[in-house]
Design a protein around this motif. Structure first.
Motif, PDB file in Angstrom:
ATOM      1  N   PRO A   1       5.921   8.511  -7.929  1.00 38.34           N
ATOM      2  CA  PRO A   1       4.898   8.041  -8.877  1.00 38.34           C
ATOM      3  C   PRO A   1       3.508   7.888  -8.292  1.00 38.34           C
ATOM      4  CG  PRO A   1       6.284   6.222  -8.162  1.00 38.34           C
ATOM      5  CD  PRO A   1       6.899   7.464  -7.592  1.00 38.34           C
ATOM      6  N   GLY A   2       3.354   7.965  -6.981  1.00 39.02           N
ATOM      7  CA  GLY A   2       2.045   7.751  -6.374  1.00 39.02           C
ATOM      8  C   GLY A   2       1.743   6.279  -6.167  1.00 39.02           C
ATOM      9  N   ALA A   3       0.615   5.984  -5.535  1.00 41.14           N
ATOM     10  CA  ALA A   3       0.267   4.601  -5.210  1.00 41.14           C
ATOM     11  C   ALA A   3      -1.188   4.542  -4.766  1.00 41.14           C
ATOM     12  CB  ALA A   3       1.172   4.064  -4.100  1.00 41.14           C
ATOM     13  N   VAL A   4      -1.678   3.319  -4.646  1.00 42.76           N
ATOM     14  CA  VAL A   4      -2.986   3.057  -4.053  1.00 42.76           C
ATOM     15  C   VAL A   4      -2.743   2.562  -2.634  1.00 42.76           C
ATOM     16  CG1 VAL A   4      -5.169   1.824  -4.285  1.00 42.76           C
ATOM     17  CG2 VAL A   4      -3.821   2.355  -6.322  1.00 42.76           C
ATOM     18  N   LEU A   5      -3.303   3.242  -1.652  1.00 43.94           N
ATOM     19  CA  LEU A   5      -3.090   2.836  -0.268  1.00 43.94           C
ATOM     20  C   LEU A   5      -4.092   1.746   0.087  1.00 43.94           C
ATOM     21  CD1 LEU A   5      -1.485   3.298   2.310  1.00 43.94           C
ATOM     22  CD2 LEU A   5      -3.180   5.010   2.987  1.00 43.94           C
ATOM     23  N   MET A   6      -3.578   0.558   0.377  1.00 41.04           N
ATOM     24  CA  MET A   6      -4.400  -0.610   0.658  1.00 41.04           C
ATOM     25  C   MET A   6      -4.114  -1.125   2.063  1.00 41.04           C
ATOM     26  SD  MET A   6      -6.394  -1.245  -1.870  1.00 41.04           S
ATOM     27  CE  MET A   6      -6.605  -0.939  -3.631  1.00 41.04           C
TER      28      MET A   6
ATOM     29  N   LYS B   1      -3.014  -3.758   8.247  1.00 36.56           N
ATOM     30  CA  LYS B   1      -1.657  -3.294   7.965  1.00 36.56           C
ATOM     31  C   LYS B   1      -1.661  -2.551   6.633  1.00 36.56           C
ATOM     32  CE  LYS B   1      -0.359  -7.618   8.399  1.00 36.56           C
ATOM     33  NZ  LYS B   1      -1.470  -8.218   9.140  1.00 36.56           N
ATOM     34  N   LEU B   2      -1.059  -1.371   6.601  1.00 30.36           N
ATOM     35  CA  LEU B   2      -1.094  -0.511   5.423  1.00 30.36           C
ATOM     36  C   LEU B   2       0.076  -0.773   4.493  1.00 30.36           C
ATOM     37  CD1 LEU B   2      -2.032   2.902   7.102  1.00 30.36           C
ATOM     38  CD2 LEU B   2      -3.558   1.291   5.957  1.00 30.36           C
TER      39      LEU B   2
ATOM     40  N   TYR C   1      -1.826 -16.816  -4.884  1.00 26.79           N
ATOM     41  CA  TYR C   1      -1.623 -16.719  -3.443  1.00 26.79           C
ATOM     42  C   TYR C   1      -0.692 -15.557  -3.136  1.00 26.79           C
ATOM     43  CZ  TYR C   1       0.406 -17.570   1.134  1.00 26.79           C
ATOM     44  OH  TYR C   1       0.857 -17.404   2.417  1.00 26.79           O
ATOM     45  N   GLY C   2      -1.047 -14.785  -2.135  1.00 24.35           N
ATOM     46  CA  GLY C   2      -0.211 -13.680  -1.708  1.00 24.35           C
ATOM     47  C   GLY C   2      -0.925 -12.896  -0.626  1.00 24.35           C
ATOM     48  N   SER C   3      -0.589 -11.626  -0.506  1.00 22.51           N
ATOM     49  CA  SER C   3      -1.239 -10.754   0.470  1.00 22.51           C
ATOM     50  C   SER C   3      -1.151  -9.334  -0.063  1.00 22.51           C
ATOM     51  CB  SER C   3      -0.543 -10.845   1.828  1.00 22.51           C
ATOM     52  OG  SER C   3       0.745 -10.248   1.769  1.00 22.51           O
ATOM     53  N   VAL C   4      -1.799  -8.395   0.617  1.00 20.20           N
ATOM     54  CA  VAL C   4      -1.698  -6.998   0.194  1.00 20.20           C
ATOM     55  C   VAL C   4      -0.253  -6.520   0.262  1.00 20.20           C
ATOM     56  CG1 VAL C   4      -2.414  -4.633   0.716  1.00 20.20           C
ATOM     57  CG2 VAL C   4      -4.069  -6.480   0.836  1.00 20.20           C
ATOM     58  N   GLU C   5       0.483  -6.966   1.298  1.00 17.18           N
ATOM     59  CA  GLU C   5       1.870  -6.523   1.428  1.00 17.18           C
ATOM     60  C   GLU C   5       2.750  -7.060   0.306  1.00 17.18           C
ATOM     61  OE1 GLU C   5       0.465  -7.374   5.724  1.00 17.18           O
ATOM     62  OE2 GLU C   5       0.062  -8.096   3.714  1.00 17.18           O
TER      63      GLU C   5
END
Length: 420
Positions: free
Chosen positions: A91-96, A106-107, A239-243
């Motif tokens: 499906p694809g994604a946004v690389l953050m 961290k990717l 609250y969270g993170s990119v991961e």
């Protein structure tokens, strides 16, 4: 999104037998170790199924005979990258990228939906009538700006993707912002305070009723200036993170820096960093015992909702000064209590032989306190810093500044910066 700056728990029954458990508890002790405090609840069968599914997608292997949560390995950025990259193949994604404020970036491959539907089940600060000014930095693979764009799109409101404003530029934009009816701001506390300072300096205001913030904690000075400029605004946070994306949420009914764990998650509260486990679909990523970068603690909230927690600080913030070990977070919390210190930051001179060792420490701060008094306040509270100050005159200083250093990529004010 805090990487600044949410949770659930496996209670005794969940971790051991799969029986129903309450919303918080402890995981029974392993041989040679104490019990682990948790927030939230997940049945063991669901956790085990999730772990095995992740193993098939590049995650950590499940040990033979695993029968409880603590039997499973702790995971980190390598597993997140592998699992999310595999999930993005179709499906694809946004690389953050997270990190970069206190550590190496961290990717993560983030699905285009960014878990917005999951979030909307618990948290709704926007309506189709909202007009939101997005003050998060765009670019450089930092997720918050794009996350709020997607969130606004899903809520069918109007959004202005401006990025942050310098205080002296706000007045130029106020006429347009009034014309289009801006009633919502989102950004880091630093960006929100800059915008508020610009409004006050121009003698202007906006009819803002909603402020959405994340990625770093508030200081009293920043919160005070935003409330003064936008007295009708209610504060919303997550609250969270990119991961992980969003773990917990906060509404205007909550204490400002308390968040509530979203469902289908468990948090193990460890000094080395809380461990997140979650189940089900609709998240940006699944997780089994993923090590967060923050120490979390159970809390109570004025709203009365369960599974409340607060961020105690970074789990990896210990540094040494002339061989004296101290926590950056502990020093910063103490420094901010001194009258006349509005905001503070440690500037550390790096040793040549250890990346986390310093030869000198300067507390830079904004406010009207006298530098020598601030330094004396600091060394009086921490015995080991007082010993360094006595043995190495000049190794600990304080300096009043007009503006603290920021991370260019995120516009956040880090608690410590290193200089060679």
């Amino acid at each position: 999104m805090t990487a600044t700056t949410g949770t659930e728990t496996a209670g005794t029954g969940a971790a051991g037998t799969g029986a129903a458990a309450g919303s918080s508890g402890t995981i029974p002790a392993q041989p040679g170790g104490g019990a682990v405090e948790t927030i939230g609840h997940l049945p063991w069968e669901d956790v085990l199924a999730q772990a095995r599914a992740l193993e098939d997608r590049g995650g950590a292997p499940v040990p033979p005979g695993a029968s409880r949560l603590t039997d499973l390995p702790v995971t980190g950025p390598d597993e997140i990258l592998s699992v999310t990259r595999t999930a993005a193949a179709g499906p694809g994604a946004v690389l953050m990228s997270s990190g970069g404020t206190t550590g190496r970036p961290k990717l993560t491959y983030v699905p285009y939906h960014q878990a917005v539907d999951r979030l909307l089940e618990q948290w709704r600060p926007l309506s189709p009538d909202s007009v939101m000014l997005n003050l998060f930095n765009p670019g450089r693979m930092w997720a918050s700006h794009y996350y709020m764009q997607t969130f606004a799109e899903r809520c069918r409101c109007t959004v202005i993707p401006s990025g942050p404003f310098a205080p002296d530029d706000v007045a130029n934009w106020v006429p347009m912002l009034k014309e289009v009816g801006v009633d919502t701001l989102c950004g880091t506390p630093t960006a929100l305070a800059d915008f508020a300072e610009g409004l006050l300096a121009a003698g202007e205001t906006l009819p803002v009723t909603t402020v959405i913030w994340m990625a770093e904690p508030w200081t009293e000075a920043k919160h005070r200036v935003v409330v003064k400029a936008l007295p009708e605004a209610g504060f919303w946070a997550n609250y969270g993170s990119v991961e992980t994306y969003i773990i917990g949420t906060n509404t205007p009914a909550c204490d400002l820096q308390t968040v509530h764990l979203m469902p289908d998650q468990v948090l193990e509260l460890e000094e080395k960093g809380a461990l997140l486990t979650r189940r089900g679909t609709g998240w940006t990523m699944p997780a089994v015992r993923y090590r967060l970068g923050d120490r979390l603690a159970r809390a109570e909230c004025r709203c009365g909702r369960p599974d409340a927690l607060r961020v105690v600080g970074r789990a990896d913030d210990s540094v040494s000064l002339r061989s004296a070990l101290f926590s950056v977070g502990d020093v910063m919390r103490h420094a901010r209590t001194f009258p006349g210190v509005d905001e503070a930051q440690l500037v550390l001179t790096r040793s040549t032989d250890d990346l986390k060792a310093a030869t000198a420490l300067t507390l830079e701060y904004t406010g009207d306190a006298e530098p020598d008094a601030v330094r004396d306040h600091l060394t009086a509270e921490f015995y080991h810093l007082a010993a360094v100050h006595h043995r190495f005159p000049g190794a600990i200083t304080a300096r009043r500044v007009g503006r603290l250093s920021r991370v260019e990529r995120t516009n956040k004010v880090p608690p410590a910066v290193w200089r060679d």
